[in-house]
Design an enzyme around this catalytic site. Structure first.
Site, short mmCIF file in Angstrom:
data_model
loop_
_atom_site.label_atom_id
_atom_site.label_comp_id
_atom_site.label_asym_id
_atom_site.label_seq_id
_atom_site.Cartn_x
_atom_site.Cartn_y
_atom_site.Cartn_z
N ASP A 48 0.81 -1.21 0.00
CA ASP A 48 0.00 0.00 0.00
C ASP A 48 0.85 1.27 0.00
O ASP A 48 0.45 2.30 -0.54
CB ASP A 48 -0.92 0.00 1.22
CG ASP A 48 -2.07 -0.99 1.07
OD1 ASP A 48 -2.24 -1.53 -0.04
OD2 ASP A 48 -2.79 -1.22 2.05
N GLY A 49 2.05 1.20 0.61
CA GLY A 49 2.92 2.37 0.59
C GLY A 49 3.31 2.76 -0.82
O GLY A 49 3.28 3.94 -1.18
N ALA A 156 -11.20 5.93 1.19
CA ALA A 156 -10.07 5.07 0.84
C ALA A 156 -9.09 4.92 1.99
O ALA A 156 -8.45 3.89 2.15
CB ALA A 156 -9.34 5.62 -0.39
N THR A 159 -9.57 2.73 6.37
CA THR A 159 -9.08 1.48 6.94
C THR A 159 -7.60 1.56 7.32
O THR A 159 -7.00 0.55 7.69
CB THR A 159 -9.27 0.32 5.94
OG1 THR A 159 -8.64 0.67 4.71
CG2 THR A 159 -10.74 0.04 5.70
N ALA A 160 -7.01 2.75 7.24
CA ALA A 160 -5.61 2.92 7.57
C ALA A 160 -5.49 3.47 9.00
O ALA A 160 -5.96 2.87 9.95
CB ALA A 160 -4.94 3.82 6.54
N TYR A 161 -4.84 4.61 9.18
CA TYR A 161 -4.64 5.21 10.50
C TYR A 161 -5.98 5.43 11.20
O TYR A 161 -6.12 5.24 12.41
CB TYR A 161 -3.87 6.52 10.35
CG TYR A 161 -3.34 7.13 11.62
CD1 TYR A 161 -3.41 6.47 12.85
CD2 TYR A 161 -2.75 8.39 11.58
CE1 TYR A 161 -2.90 7.05 13.99
CE2 TYR A 161 -2.23 8.98 12.72
CZ TYR A 161 -2.32 8.31 13.93
OH TYR A 161 -1.82 8.89 15.07
N ASN A 162 -6.99 5.84 10.45
CA ASN A 162 -8.31 6.07 11.01
C ASN A 162 -8.86 4.85 11.74
O ASN A 162 -9.39 4.96 12.85
CB ASN A 162 -9.27 6.49 9.89
CG ASN A 162 -10.70 6.61 10.34
OD1 ASN A 162 -11.07 7.52 11.07
ND2 ASN A 162 -11.54 5.67 9.91
N LEU A 163 -8.72 3.68 11.15
CA LEU A 163 -9.21 2.46 11.78
C LEU A 163 -8.41 2.14 13.04
O LEU A 163 -8.96 1.72 14.06
CB LEU A 163 -9.15 1.30 10.80
CG LEU A 163 -9.66 -0.06 11.31
CD1 LEU A 163 -11.11 0.03 11.76
CD2 LEU A 163 -9.50 -1.12 10.24
#
Length: 259
Positions: A48-49, A156, A159-163
């Protein structure tokens, strides 16, 4: 019936990992490798990076981006296979995403403009918690948030830092943004808010000299911030391609049920 899109000229980009570099060699031998400026599609090989880096580089090109997982985290990537890539690209489904635009003003009056595909977040720079004031569409919604920080996430990026910060997962086509506190101390029970993606979000730093705060748009950081403005930039639409049955919509839905 709609004629499938053909992507004859493929540009491959890869992360530096051994798996990604091996995949780059295999695919280049099989399909060639065009310059991204003259390609019909960009295929990103990694995690993903790398996908975020590729999206940033191609943000204004209008070229579709198709990822194949050859890295660590592959939420935004398709399964890696070398066979019939032209057929997979022709059958892929397109998802359009808009980035966030961050305008951060520091304590010296400097202005920092950056785009974010996942999130914009503010975070304390020292051991002392941040004190923040939140306005939505020029109306004060929270006079003071005492926390490690706060973030604004796109679907989008939900599901990253937010999750990880206990924020909600958003369907990719939902016209929403997630406003999520990071380790909130006061109000302790506040878990954040869902905002329309037309919202104009302003976060002001209180006591910035005593409690300095940094602002980050994906990987672009500005320090000693006094005020941050965030909007969804509708002038930019990025095209992501996903295999049928493995679309970003399906991945986000699956995450909400824990698998």
């Amino acid at each position: 019936m709609t004629t499938p899109q053909r992507y004859d000229r493929i540009a491959f980009v890869a992360s530096s990992g051994a798996e990604a570099q091996q995949a780059l060699t295999q695919l280049t031998q099989a399909y060639g490798n065009h310059d991204p400026d003259h390609a019909d599609v960009v295929v990103a090989l990694g995690g993903d990076g790398l996908m975020l880096q590729t999206l940033h580089r191609q943000m204004r090109s209008g070229k579709p981006i198709y990822g194949m997982h050859r890295g660590t985290v592959g939420f935004l990537m398709n399964e890696f296979r070398t066979l019939d890539l032209h057929g997979r690209l022709a059958a892929a489904r397109e998802t359009l995403i808009n980035p966030l635009l961050m305008r951060a003003t520091d304590v010296h009056g400097g202005v920092h403009l950056h785009h974010a595909i996942n999130e914009v977040f503010l975070f304390r720079q020292t051991h002392q918690m941040a004190r923040l004031r939140i306005l939505i569409d020029e109306r004060e919604r929270m006079a003071e948030l005492a926390a490690d920080g706060v973030l604004v996430a796109t679907p989008a990026g939900s599901t990253a830092y937010n999750l990880s910060a206990q924020g909600p997962i958003l369907p990719i086509n939902a016209p929403l943004l997630a406003l999520t506190p990071i380790s909130a101390f006061r109000p302790r029970r506040w878990r954040g808010a869902l905002l329309p993606n037309t919202a104009f979000v302003v976060i002001e730093v209180l006591e910035g000299e005593k409690r300095p705060v940094a602002a980050v748009a994906d990987h672009d950081e500005a320090r000693d911030i006094r005020r941050v403005e965030v909007i969804s930039d509708k002038t930019i639409s990025m095209r992501m391609l996903f295999d049928p049955g493995h679309s970003l919509e399906e991945r986000i839905l699956s995450e909400q049920f824990g698998y």
